[in-house]
Design a protein around this motif. Structure first.
Motif, PDB file in Angstrom:
ATOM      1  N   UNK A 166      22.282  14.340  36.531  1.00 39.17           N
ATOM      2  CA  UNK A 166      22.774  13.476  35.452  1.00 39.17           C
ATOM      3  C   UNK A 166      22.694  14.199  34.109  1.00 39.17           C
ATOM      4  N   UNK A 167      23.702  13.969  33.269  1.00 31.71           N
ATOM      5  CA  UNK A 167      23.727  14.545  31.924  1.00 31.71           C
ATOM      6  C   UNK A 167      22.793  13.767  31.000  1.00 31.71           C
ATOM      7  N   UNK A 168      22.457  14.388  29.880  1.00 35.72           N
ATOM      8  CA  UNK A 168      21.673  13.703  28.852  1.00 35.72           C
ATOM      9  C   UNK A 168      22.644  13.041  27.890  1.00 35.72           C
ATOM     10  N   UNK A 169      22.553  11.741  27.753  1.00 37.92           N
ATOM     11  CA  UNK A 169      23.552  10.992  26.984  1.00 37.92           C
ATOM     12  C   UNK A 169      22.879   9.985  26.066  1.00 37.92           C
ATOM     13  N   UNK A 170      23.389   9.906  24.845  1.00 35.83           N
ATOM     14  CA  UNK A 170      22.932   8.915  23.874  1.00 35.83           C
ATOM     15  C   UNK A 170      24.134   8.085  23.413  1.00 35.83           C
ATOM     16  N   UNK A 171      24.010   6.766  23.497  1.00 36.13           N
ATOM     17  CA  UNK A 171      25.076   5.863  23.060  1.00 36.13           C
ATOM     18  C   UNK A 171      24.670   5.158  21.778  1.00 36.13           C
ATOM     19  N   UNK A 172      25.654   4.958  20.896  1.00 37.01           N
ATOM     20  CA  UNK A 172      25.415   4.294  19.614  1.00 37.01           C
ATOM     21  C   UNK A 172      26.515   3.252  19.390  1.00 37.01           C
ATOM     22  N   UNK A 173      26.185   2.208  18.630  1.00 41.33           N
ATOM     23  CA  UNK A 173      27.175   1.208  18.273  1.00 41.33           C
ATOM     24  C   UNK A 173      26.914   0.756  16.844  1.00 41.33           C
ATOM     25  N   UNK A 174      27.964   0.434  16.117  1.00 40.91           N
ATOM     26  CA  UNK A 174      27.840  -0.100  14.764  1.00 40.91           C
ATOM     27  C   UNK A 174      29.016  -1.030  14.508  1.00 40.91           C
ATOM     28  N   UNK A 175      28.734  -2.255  14.124  1.00 41.85           N
ATOM     29  CA  UNK A 175      29.802  -3.195  13.787  1.00 41.85           C
ATOM     30  C   UNK A 175      30.443  -2.810  12.451  1.00 41.85           C
ATOM     31  N   UNK A 231      19.327  16.006  21.512  1.00 42.89           N
ATOM     32  CA  UNK A 231      19.600  17.118  22.425  1.00 42.89           C
ATOM     33  C   UNK A 231      18.820  18.363  22.010  1.00 42.89           C
ATOM     34  N   UNK A 232      18.741  18.604  20.707  1.00 46.34           N
ATOM     35  CA  UNK A 232      18.007  19.779  20.230  1.00 46.34           C
ATOM     36  C   UNK A 232      16.524  19.696  20.580  1.00 46.34           C
ATOM     37  N   UNK A 233      15.991  18.477  20.577  1.00 43.39           N
ATOM     38  CA  UNK A 233      14.564  18.308  20.859  1.00 43.39           C
ATOM     39  C   UNK A 233      14.243  18.424  22.345  1.00 43.39           C
ATOM     40  N   UNK A 234      15.263  18.295  23.180  1.00 43.23           N
ATOM     41  CA  UNK A 234      15.050  18.378  24.628  1.00 43.23           C
ATOM     42  C   UNK A 234      14.748  19.817  25.044  1.00 43.23           C
ATOM     43  N   UNK A 235      13.984  19.958  26.103  1.00 44.16           N
ATOM     44  CA  UNK A 235      13.653  21.293  26.600  1.00 44.16           C
ATOM     45  C   UNK A 235      14.580  21.717  27.730  1.00 44.16           C
ATOM     46  N   UNK A 236      15.634  20.938  27.910  1.00 47.60           N
ATOM     47  CA  UNK A 236      16.601  21.206  28.969  1.00 47.60           C
ATOM     48  C   UNK A 236      17.729  22.095  28.445  1.00 47.60           C
ATOM     49  N   UNK A 237      18.220  22.983  29.322  1.00 50.38           N
ATOM     50  CA  UNK A 237      19.380  23.815  28.974  1.00 50.38           C
ATOM     51  C   UNK A 237      20.655  23.010  29.207  1.00 50.38           C
ATOM     52  N   UNK A 238      21.584  23.070  28.236  1.00 53.17           N
ATOM     53  CA  UNK A 238      22.859  22.380  28.361  1.00 53.17           C
ATOM     54  C   UNK A 238      23.987  23.394  28.453  1.00 53.17           C
ATOM     55  N   UNK A 239      24.942  23.107  29.344  1.00 51.87           N
ATOM     56  CA  UNK A 239      26.120  23.968  29.462  1.00 51.87           C
ATOM     57  C   UNK A 239      27.135  23.673  28.367  1.00 51.87           C
ATOM     58  N   UNK A 240      27.054  22.514  27.777  1.00 48.61           N
ATOM     59  CA  UNK A 240      27.969  22.142  26.710  1.00 48.61           C
ATOM     60  C   UNK A 240      27.573  20.802  26.131  1.00 48.61           C
ATOM     61  N   UNK A 241      28.197  20.458  25.005  1.00 47.20           N
ATOM     62  CA  UNK A 241      27.913  19.193  24.336  1.00 47.20           C
ATOM     63  C   UNK A 241      29.239  18.492  24.028  1.00 47.20           C
ATOM     64  N   UNK A 242      29.297  17.216  24.367  1.00 46.26           N
ATOM     65  CA  UNK A 242      30.525  16.439  24.165  1.00 46.26           C
ATOM     66  C   UNK A 242      30.239  15.250  23.255  1.00 46.26           C
ATOM     67  N   UNK A 243      31.221  14.904  22.457  1.00 47.23           N
ATOM     68  CA  UNK A 243      31.147  13.675  21.658  1.00 47.23           C
ATOM     69  C   UNK A 243      32.377  12.829  21.944  1.00 47.23           C
ATOM     70  N   UNK A 244      32.182  11.534  21.953  1.00 49.33           N
ATOM     71  CA  UNK A 244      33.287  10.613  22.228  1.00 49.33           C
ATOM     72  C   UNK A 244      33.150   9.411  21.302  1.00 49.33           C
ATOM     73  N   UNK A 245      34.262   9.010  20.711  1.00 49.02           N
ATOM     74  CA  UNK A 245      34.268   7.858  19.812  1.00 49.02           C
ATOM     75  C   UNK A 245      35.299   6.849  20.303  1.00 49.02           C
ATOM     76  N   UNK A 246      34.916   5.587  20.351  1.00 47.70           N
ATOM     77  CA  UNK A 246      35.851   4.514  20.674  1.00 47.70           C
ATOM     78  C   UNK A 246      35.647   3.380  19.677  1.00 47.70           C
ATOM     79  N   UNK A 247      36.712   2.615  19.459  1.00 51.83           N
ATOM     80  CA  UNK A 247      36.658   1.443  18.603  1.00 51.83           C
ATOM     81  C   UNK A 247      36.980   0.202  19.425  1.00 51.83           C
TER      82      UNK A 247
END
Length: 688
Positions: A485-494, A522-538
């Motif tokens: 599983x990837x490391x993922x953080x979700x955010x929401x703002x009205x 992600x920077x604080x994690x001690x895991x190696x990442x092959x890449x970083x993705x960002x996604x925005x939806x409204x």
């Protein structure tokens, strides 16, 4: 210096705890399955790891899919908590959406997780546009917090009106409470869910507080035991959205683990199916307690923004859509007063377990039916804790509780149990496919969990699925999902503003804040990442509409900086999404932006599934003999094979049984099983 190249995935289910150990250097894997320990699941967690790993200092990462939060919610075994809220809003959790457990009837009983006497009001008021009408009375907040402490509350939720629009009042109150509170278990709605809709925000935050003492204590015990054993790597937890988070975040936001274990299985299933060439798949996780179903279309899992763990217990947080029914291997079969055979929802679990386990249960289960019909080898039960299954006791229980009330013998009773169980499971598959506009003929069925592979043929027949894919280690697929599983953080703002004239710099600032926070994690994690993705939806709609459509924003992030979208970009994206959903646009409709949703994902390395495939072996060497197995009212001589020894390219014509330590694969008459290049078994209809 020792090499730390092993990753461990641990999935704790209602009946068994599954372990998947991957050696990254060699690509080899080991699995284990031990009974889940209740009420403290940490015992089974550590026992499973110790069964395969002698030296924890050689482990770099442990990833855990947990049901601790789910069980605490379902069993109402969270902490005693208090609520501090705006004057007039203490009953929001009880009023909900003025719904009720049963559609028909004038009333329904519901008890919130926090007693009304522990829901205290304080003077403050923020309006929907963010204007503060009444500044928060901090003396009243401190008095309320002290009262809750004096009454023995272990956690507190601060729930203020419209704090998503302006969090100043709530922020000040939270700071005051945290200065007084004896532990870190203080949840603020503007931190947990800064999103419009009062009840959903209040419910999610209250449930987070309800879980904090239980889940944080559980994770702390696990971390302590791992470190005592020499582990110095990273300990992470699977989220309901299919990503992972560090243990500190999970202790702070335990509500995000509500569907942790099942989500890990869906992630693994999607990866396995995609690699095997089948991007459209329906998963079926059959454990001892439940049957969890999810649909993956074109390689993408379905994400839901909200779910109800139980009636009135609403969690609004991104999570993989999973439909759960009480039809696991340990689900108890019973005949009601009207003479109808039912399966579940009560389960025998791992203790005492099915009747065949000989541990005190006297009521038959789905597993007992499979044992009586010869589909499970009584001399080699999974889990490794029992020497032999008691076929005679299982048969007697089926005859007494099912056969006699329905006028059937034991074999007919066992077949009836499986027919009802299969019918219920097929209904769940139809719910996520046909009833949502997906043609099951396009989809493969991937059963996993300890019992899923016994029912693959029945699901193909009842639902019309093209084929079934049995993964290499189906009994521990969720544990494998923890590892990949990837490391993922979700955010929401009205946002809650008209698109015309929207504050684009303000929108961009929210997006940048989300990216900064996600990348910092992600920077604080001690895991190696092959890449970083960002996604925005409204979340958007036309003015006057209450239902929204999800609009993907094609926004780039360059060197950590978000590019600002234009109104035209947003309008075009909305039109595309709305037309795809409803087939037309409202030409004079005014577009509105309700919520911004952001996801920041660190893509963890995937291991090559081909390394799990058999490297040698032959069909003759894998052949174990034959056994009589009951199908459709008659006994059939059925060939038995050691599944893990079957070489790539093998074809086995049913009836046949493929056995391995963590599960049993049933190939029914008229079906054929083929071993692919990844060690999966593809079950298809035999050519006539």
């Amino acid at each position: 210096m020792k090499s730390t190249n092993r990753m461990i995935g641990v999935d704790v289910g209602g009946t068994f705890t599954d372990i998947f150990v991957l050696d990254e250097a060699t690509g080899t894997a080991q699995v284990a399955k031990v009974p889940t320990t209740r009420p403290d699941q940490s015992g089974g967690f550590l026992a499973g790891i110790n069964a395969r790993v002698d030296d924890l200092s050689t482990v770099s990462v442990v990833v855990h899919g947990t049901t601790a939060g789910t069980n605490a919610l379902l069993e109402r075994k969270g902490a005693k908590i208090g609520v501090i809220t705006t004057q007039g809003l203490r009953d929001v959790l009880e009023m909900r959406r003025r719904d009720r457990p049963r559609t028909w009837g004038l009333r329904g009983n519901f008890t919130p997780v926090v007693d009304r006497a522990l829901r205290l009001e304080v003077p403050e008021r923020t309006l929907a546009d963010g204007t503060i009408r009444v500044a928060v009375d901090l003396d009243a907040v401190r008095a309320a917090a002290q009262s809750l402490i004096d009454q023995g509350c272990l956690a507190c939720a601060v729930l203020f009106a419209n704090s998503y629009a302006n969090a100043d009042n709530e922020r000040q109150a939270v700071e005051a409470v945290r200065d007084l509170w004896p532990n870190s278990h203080v949840s603020a709605s503007s931190e947990i869910l800064p999103e419009i809709r009062e009840f959903e925000r209040f419910s999610t935050t209250a449930l987070n507080a309800y879980l904090q003492p239980e889940v944080s204590g559980y994770l702390a015990r696990l971390e302590s035991a791992l470190h005592d054993g020499g582990f110095d790597g990273e300990f992470m937890i699977v989220q309901s959205n299919g990503g992972v988070m560090d243990a500190d975040t999970a202790a702070r936001l335990p509500v995000r683990t509500a569907l942790s274990g099942p989500a890990a299985g869906v992630i693994a299933a999607g990866y396995i199916a995609q690699a095997a060439g089948f991007p459209d798949v329906i998963t079926g996780d059959m454990g001892g307690t439940s049957f969890d179903v999810s649909l993956i279309a074109k390689g993408q899992s379905m994400l839901s923004q909200q779910t109800s763990i139980d009636f009135g217990m609403v969690v609004r947080s991104p999570m993989i859509e999973i439909t759960t029914i009480g039809a696991g291997g340990g689900s108890i079969a019973w005949v009601d007063k009207g003479g109808l055979l039912n399966i579940g929802p009560e389960s025998a679990g791992s203790t005492p377990g099915p009747v065949a386990y000989g541990q005190g249960n006297t009521r038959p289960t789905v597993t007992d039916a499979n044992v009586v019909l010869g589909r499970i080898d009584p001399d080699n039960p999974i889990g490794g804790k029992l020497d032999r299954l008691d076929v005679e006791a299982a048969s007697a229980a089926i005859l007494h509780h099912v056969g006699a009330p329905l006028g059937l013998d034991a074999l007919q009773g066992a077949e009836a149990i499986l027919r009802v169980a299969n019918s219920r499971m097929a209904g769940a598959l139809r719910l996520v496919s046909i009833e949502r506009g997906f043609d099951p003929k396009r989809f493969a069925f991937m059963p996993f969990g300890g019992g899923g592979a016994l029912h693959a043929g029945a699901m193909m027949a009842e639902v019309g699925l093209a084929r079934a894919i049995i993964p290499r280690y189906p009994g521990v697929t969720s544990a494998m999902g923890c590892v990949i599983a990837d490391m993922r953080q979700d955010f929401v703002q009205t946002i809650n503003a008209a698109l015309a004239g929207i504050d684009l710099p303000g929108l961009a600032r929210f997006m940048q804040d989300h990216v900064d926070s996600g990348l910092a994690t992600l920077d604080a994690a001690r895991t190696h990442f092959e890449g970083r993705d960002t996604e925005f939806t409204l979340d958007m709609a036309y003015l006057g509409q209450t239902h929204t459509v999800s609009v993907h924003l094609p926004v780039a992030v360059i060197n950590g900086l978000v590019t600002t979208p234009t109104e035209a970009d947003i309008a075009d994206a909305f039109d595309t999404a709305y037309r795809a959903t409803y087939g037309r646009l409202l030409e004079k409709g005014a577009r509105r932006v309700i919520n911004l949703r952001s996801a920041v994902t660190g893509r963890r390395p995937r291991f090559d599934l081909a390394t799990l495939a058999p490297q040698a072996g032959s069909v003759d060497a894998a052949f174990k003999g034959t056994r009589q197995v009951h199908f459709d009212g008659a006994w059939h001589e059925t060939k038995l094979y050691r599944r893990l020894e079957l070489p790539i390219g093998t074809e086995i014509t049913g009836p046949a049984i493929l056995e391995q330590p963590d599960t049993t694969v049933l190939i029914e008459p008229g079906l054929v099983g083929k071993v692919d290049t990844y060690g999966n078994t593809l079950i298809e209809r035999a050519l006539t």
